[in-house]
Design an enzyme around this catalytic site. Structure first.
Site, PDB file in Angstrom:
ATOM      1  CB  CYS A  35       1.760  17.363 -39.845  1.00 53.46           C
ATOM      2  SG  CYS A  35       0.907  18.266 -38.539  1.00 53.46           S
ATOM      3  CB  CYS A 104       0.734  16.599 -31.834  1.00 56.54           C
ATOM      4  SG  CYS A 104       1.183  15.422 -33.141  1.00 56.54           S
TER       5      CYS A 104
HETATM    6 FE1  FES Z   1      -0.168  17.136 -37.221  1.00 60.07          FE
HETATM    7 FE2  FES Z   1      -0.293  15.806 -34.939  1.00 60.07          FE
HETATM    8  S1  FES Z   1       0.179  14.998 -36.911  1.00 60.07           S
HETATM    9  S2  FES Z   1      -0.405  17.969 -35.210  1.00 60.07           S
END
Ligand code: FES
Length: 130
Positions: A35, A104
């Site tokens: 992400c 995450c």
């Molecule tokens: Fe990027 Fe959680 S969505 S670390």
């Protein structure tokens, strides 16, 4: 929709160990390949153990909760023990994370591993008795 445990929500709202250690013995910045979120981790190390850990995470709530929990978990750990920390253990300590948020907790574990690997490369003696 993602459902978070009370522990995740509590660590997100009251994250432990936020900040920078200016004279850290080890530090690292890690970007999530999934992400693009970022975590910086700072460690104080002595006698082969992590004496203190702080972080700054520029990311989602699960990443902040994972960073908070992971830094709490590694304080006092031997370096080898901290190197063995996995995203699953961080997620378990948080009462679980939705599958799509496991990356995450991996961000926190990976940043800690990167800091420790850099430290061990600079201190190949492995640090017992530093
Ligand atoms: Fe990027 Fe959680 S969505 S670390």
């Amino acid at each position: 929709m993602a459902v978070y445990s009370d522990i995740v929500i509590e660590h997100f709202q009251n994250p432990r160990n936020v900040g920078v250690i200016p004279d850290a013995d080890a530090s690292a910045r890690m970007e999530s390949p999934v992400c693009g979120d970022l975590m910086e981790v700072y460690l104080k190390i002595a006698d082969g153990r992590i004496q203190d850990a702080k972080f700054r995470t520029f990311g989602c709530g699960a990443a902040i909760a994972s960073s908070s929990m992971a830094t709490e978990m590694i304080k006092g750990m031997a370096l080898a023990e901290a190197l063995a920390l996995t995203d699953e253990r961080v997620a378990d300590a948080l009462g679980g994370l939705p599958e799509q948020k496991m990356h995450c907790s991996n961000l926190a574990a990976s940043a800690i591993h990167k800091a420790l690997q850099g430290y061990l490369e600079a201190h190949p003696e492995g640090q017992p008795g530093k």
